[in-house]
Design an enzyme around this catalytic site. Structure first.
Site, PDB file in Angstrom:
ATOM      1  N   TRP A  22       0.827  -1.204   0.000  1.00 52.72           N
ATOM      2  CA  TRP A  22       0.000   0.000   0.000  1.00 52.72           C
ATOM      3  C   TRP A  22       0.857   1.249   0.000  1.00 52.72           C
ATOM      4  O   TRP A  22       0.340   2.330  -0.167  1.00 52.72           O
ATOM      5  CB  TRP A  22      -0.951   0.066   1.198  1.00 52.72           C
ATOM      6  CG  TRP A  22      -2.387  -0.285   0.932  1.00 52.72           C
ATOM      7  CD1 TRP A  22      -3.231  -0.940   1.775  1.00 52.72           C
ATOM      8  CD2 TRP A  22      -3.185   0.010  -0.225  1.00 52.72           C
ATOM      9  NE1 TRP A  22      -4.479  -1.090   1.202  1.00 52.72           N
ATOM     10  CE2 TRP A  22      -4.480  -0.508  -0.028  1.00 52.72           C
ATOM     11  CE3 TRP A  22      -2.920   0.657  -1.445  1.00 52.72           C
ATOM     12  CZ2 TRP A  22      -5.503  -0.402  -0.955  1.00 52.72           C
ATOM     13  CZ3 TRP A  22      -3.943   0.754  -2.375  1.00 52.72           C
ATOM     14  CH2 TRP A  22      -5.223   0.230  -2.123  1.00 52.72           C
ATOM     15  N   HIS A  27      -0.908   3.152   4.012  1.00 54.19           N
ATOM     16  CA  HIS A  27      -1.014   2.599   5.363  1.00 54.19           C
ATOM     17  C   HIS A  27      -1.359   3.676   6.379  1.00 54.19           C
ATOM     18  O   HIS A  27      -2.185   3.459   7.275  1.00 54.19           O
ATOM     19  CB  HIS A  27       0.293   1.915   5.749  1.00 54.19           C
ATOM     20  CG  HIS A  27       0.408   0.521   5.224  1.00 54.19           C
ATOM     21  ND1 HIS A  27      -0.433  -0.496   5.611  1.00 54.19           N
ATOM     22  CD2 HIS A  27       1.259  -0.037   4.323  1.00 54.19           C
ATOM     23  CE1 HIS A  27      -0.109  -1.608   4.996  1.00 54.19           C
ATOM     24  NE2 HIS A  27       0.911  -1.356   4.196  1.00 54.19           N
ATOM     25  N   ASP A  66       6.660  -3.381   7.367  1.00 46.73           N
ATOM     26  CA  ASP A  66       7.472  -3.459   6.156  1.00 46.73           C
ATOM     27  C   ASP A  66       8.949  -3.237   6.457  1.00 46.73           C
ATOM     28  O   ASP A  66       9.826  -3.837   5.837  1.00 46.73           O
ATOM     29  CB  ASP A  66       6.993  -2.437   5.127  1.00 46.73           C
ATOM     30  CG  ASP A  66       5.807  -2.935   4.324  1.00 46.73           C
ATOM     31  OD1 ASP A  66       5.707  -4.157   4.122  1.00 46.73           O
ATOM     32  OD2 ASP A  66       4.982  -2.107   3.904  1.00 46.73           O
ATOM     33  N   ARG A  69      10.391  -6.448   8.752  1.00 41.25           N
ATOM     34  CA  ARG A  69      10.688  -7.722   8.109  1.00 41.25           C
ATOM     35  C   ARG A  69      12.050  -7.729   7.423  1.00 41.25           C
ATOM     36  O   ARG A  69      12.565  -8.787   7.067  1.00 41.25           O
ATOM     37  CB  ARG A  69       9.602  -8.078   7.088  1.00 41.25           C
ATOM     38  CG  ARG A  69       9.595  -7.177   5.876  1.00 41.25           C
ATOM     39  CD  ARG A  69       8.548  -7.648   4.909  1.00 41.25           C
ATOM     40  NE  ARG A  69       8.463  -6.731   3.787  1.00 41.25           N
ATOM     41  CZ  ARG A  69       7.602  -6.869   2.794  1.00 41.25           C
ATOM     42  NH1 ARG A  69       6.766  -7.885   2.800  1.00 41.25           N
ATOM     43  NH2 ARG A  69       7.578  -6.000   1.818  1.00 41.25           N
ATOM     44  N   HIS A  81       3.362 -11.701   4.831  1.00 40.81           N
ATOM     45  CA  HIS A  81       2.931 -10.576   4.010  1.00 40.81           C
ATOM     46  C   HIS A  81       2.282 -10.982   2.701  1.00 40.81           C
ATOM     47  O   HIS A  81       2.256 -10.182   1.777  1.00 40.81           O
ATOM     48  CB  HIS A  81       4.123  -9.661   3.705  1.00 40.81           C
ATOM     49  CG  HIS A  81       4.579  -8.846   4.872  1.00 40.81           C
ATOM     50  ND1 HIS A  81       4.328  -7.489   4.992  1.00 40.81           N
ATOM     51  CD2 HIS A  81       5.280  -9.187   5.980  1.00 40.81           C
ATOM     52  CE1 HIS A  81       4.858  -7.044   6.114  1.00 40.81           C
ATOM     53  NE2 HIS A  81       5.455  -8.055   6.724  1.00 40.81           N
ATOM     54  N   HIS A 128      -0.869  -3.075  10.319  1.00 43.01           N
ATOM     55  CA  HIS A 128      -0.291  -3.136   8.977  1.00 43.01           C
ATOM     56  C   HIS A 128      -0.966  -4.196   8.110  1.00 43.01           C
ATOM     57  O   HIS A 128      -1.372  -3.932   6.978  1.00 43.01           O
ATOM     58  CB  HIS A 128       1.200  -3.439   9.089  1.00 43.01           C
ATOM     59  CG  HIS A 128       1.897  -3.479   7.768  1.00 43.01           C
ATOM     60  ND1 HIS A 128       2.449  -2.359   7.193  1.00 43.01           N
ATOM     61  CD2 HIS A 128       2.120  -4.495   6.897  1.00 43.01           C
ATOM     62  CE1 HIS A 128       2.998  -2.685   6.035  1.00 43.01           C
ATOM     63  NE2 HIS A 128       2.806  -3.981   5.831  1.00 43.01           N
ATOM     64  N   ASP A 132      -2.945  -4.135   4.493  1.00 39.12           N
ATOM     65  CA  ASP A 132      -2.425  -4.827   3.312  1.00 39.12           C
ATOM     66  C   ASP A 132      -3.478  -5.614   2.551  1.00 39.12           C
ATOM     67  O   ASP A 132      -3.489  -5.626   1.323  1.00 39.12           O
ATOM     68  CB  ASP A 132      -1.322  -5.808   3.730  1.00 39.12           C
ATOM     69  CG  ASP A 132       0.038  -5.155   3.844  1.00 39.12           C
ATOM     70  OD1 ASP A 132       0.189  -4.004   3.416  1.00 39.12           O
ATOM     71  OD2 ASP A 132       0.953  -5.818   4.367  1.00 39.12           O
ATOM     72  N   HIS A 138      -2.236  -7.593  -3.373  1.00 41.57           N
ATOM     73  CA  HIS A 138      -1.694  -8.290  -2.210  1.00 41.57           C
ATOM     74  C   HIS A 138      -2.374  -9.636  -2.037  1.00 41.57           C
ATOM     75  O   HIS A 138      -1.953 -10.437  -1.206  1.00 41.57           O
ATOM     76  CB  HIS A 138      -1.890  -7.456  -0.940  1.00 41.57           C
ATOM     77  CG  HIS A 138      -1.157  -6.165  -0.963  1.00 41.57           C
ATOM     78  ND1 HIS A 138      -1.288  -5.223   0.034  1.00 41.57           N
ATOM     79  CD2 HIS A 138      -0.290  -5.641  -1.843  1.00 41.57           C
ATOM     80  CE1 HIS A 138      -0.524  -4.172  -0.251  1.00 41.57           C
ATOM     81  NE2 HIS A 138       0.084  -4.411  -1.382  1.00 41.57           N
ATOM     82  N   HIS A 161       2.468  -3.713  -9.421  1.00 43.42           N
ATOM     83  CA  HIS A 161       2.234  -3.725  -7.977  1.00 43.42           C
ATOM     84  C   HIS A 161       2.550  -2.361  -7.364  1.00 43.42           C
ATOM     85  O   HIS A 161       1.778  -1.839  -6.560  1.00 43.42           O
ATOM     86  CB  HIS A 161       3.101  -4.804  -7.318  1.00 43.42           C
ATOM     87  CG  HIS A 161       2.741  -5.094  -5.908  1.00 43.42           C
ATOM     88  ND1 HIS A 161       2.093  -6.239  -5.513  1.00 43.42           N
ATOM     89  CD2 HIS A 161       2.922  -4.368  -4.768  1.00 43.42           C
ATOM     90  CE1 HIS A 161       1.897  -6.216  -4.202  1.00 43.42           C
ATOM     91  NE2 HIS A 161       2.400  -5.092  -3.726  1.00 43.42           N
ATOM     92  N   ASP A 165       0.351   0.208  -5.134  1.00 41.53           N
ATOM     93  CA  ASP A 165       0.827   0.521  -3.787  1.00 41.53           C
ATOM     94  C   ASP A 165       1.046   2.018  -3.591  1.00 41.53           C
ATOM     95  O   ASP A 165       0.645   2.585  -2.579  1.00 41.53           O
ATOM     96  CB  ASP A 165       2.167  -0.165  -3.530  1.00 41.53           C
ATOM     97  CG  ASP A 165       2.035  -1.575  -3.004  1.00 41.53           C
ATOM     98  OD1 ASP A 165       0.915  -1.997  -2.683  1.00 41.53           O
ATOM     99  OD2 ASP A 165       3.070  -2.254  -2.919  1.00 41.53           O
TER     100      ASP A 165
END
Length: 282
Positions: A22, A27, A66, A69, A81, A128, A132, A138, A161, A165
């Site tokens: 996103w 987000h 994000d 990770r 995710h 989060h 997503d 996603h 993507h 996003d």
């Protein structure tokens, strides 16, 4: 905190480490929408968990997962995710299910035995991941959720993507700042309360139950994935590779981005209210 390897988890996206699901702006906007609909008891609970009594308590951590990770400590969370639909847009969807993660994250937020740090991390992940799941790509396996589809947007080479996003949200609302996110969230909040989304907002909570986070999240994922065939790649992904997507494609996609951000924020508020008070409060 590291989730046990056998724990069921709520997995919500098809996103590579290089792509911010996103995008930060999306987000943060989801989080501000949620902030506008949580109860006072919910606000107090999550401000306490997150250690932030400001109005930005959800928005400021909305994109944290994000970043986390990509760290040594957070590497374990990378598989959480994504969720895949094995299909060939614009043909019908066939889901392939992973173990899901929402019930584990939700349970950890509710835990009275975990450390405060573990509960805080779970809350950040919950905010989060619930955001997503509302980005259509996603919830899509094809070409790694569109990450492998080269496209052009506003003259810039990128991938499909990333267009969903970041490119579409930022073309509409501006760069990724808390101020821009709050302005966008306030517009969506008005649409939910008194505007174009008012008549449908209640239906966004259909099937939501804290007793079954997996089923609840799959309702949202199925809804999000439906836009892959209708809007993201209605003529197949190859059709998106020619031309610049910042014109007619953007105009058709923007209303879907808008409503999905609105749904995500409204549902996040309801979910947090359920955790804090036992009722959606909406």
């Amino acid at each position: 905190m590291k989730f046990p390897s056998t724990a069921p988890i709520v997995l919500l996206t098809s996103c590579l480490p290089s792509a911010l699901c996103w995008g930060v702006l999306g987000h943060e906007t989801v989080a501000y929408v949620a902030s506008n609909f949580v109860t006072s008891a919910t606000q107090t609970k999550f401000q306490t968990i997150l250690g932030d009594t400001s109005a930005n308590y959800l928005a400021s951590i909305a994109a944290y997962a994000d970043t986390y990770r990509s760290t040594t400590a957070g590497k374990f969370s990378a598989p959480y995710h994504y969720i895949d639909a094995l299909d060939n847009p614009p043909q019908a969807v066939v889901w392939t299910m992973h173990e899901t993660v929402a019930q584990e994250v939700t349970a950890r937020v509710q835990s009275t035995s975990l450390s405060a740090a573990d509960v805080t991390l779970a809350a950040k992940m919950l905010v989060h991941f619930l955001g997503d799941i509302h980005q259509p790509l996603h919830d899509e396996n094809l070409e790694v959720g569109g990450n492998n589809v080269p496209v052009t947007f506003d003259g810039v080479s990128t991938n499909l993507h990333a267009v969903w996003d970041t490119s579409i949200p930022q073309k509409y609302a501006g760069t990724a700042t808390l101020a821009h996110a709050k302005t966008w969230a306030d517009t969506l909040t008005t649409a939910i309360k008194t505007g174009s989304y008012k008549s449908s907002a209640a239906s966004w909570l259909t099937g939501m139950t804290l007793k079954d986070p997996v089923s609840s999240s799959m309702i949202w994922a199925t809804d999000s994935n439906s836009y892959v065939c209708s809007t993201v790649m209605p003529n197949g992904y190859l059709a998106t590779e020619s031309g610049d997507l910042s014109g007619d494609y953007y105009a058709e996609a923007l209303p879907i981005v808008q409503i999905q951000i609105a749904k995500a924020g409204y549902r996040l508020a309801a979910w947090l209210n359920l955790i804090a008070t036992g009722s959606t409060g909406l």
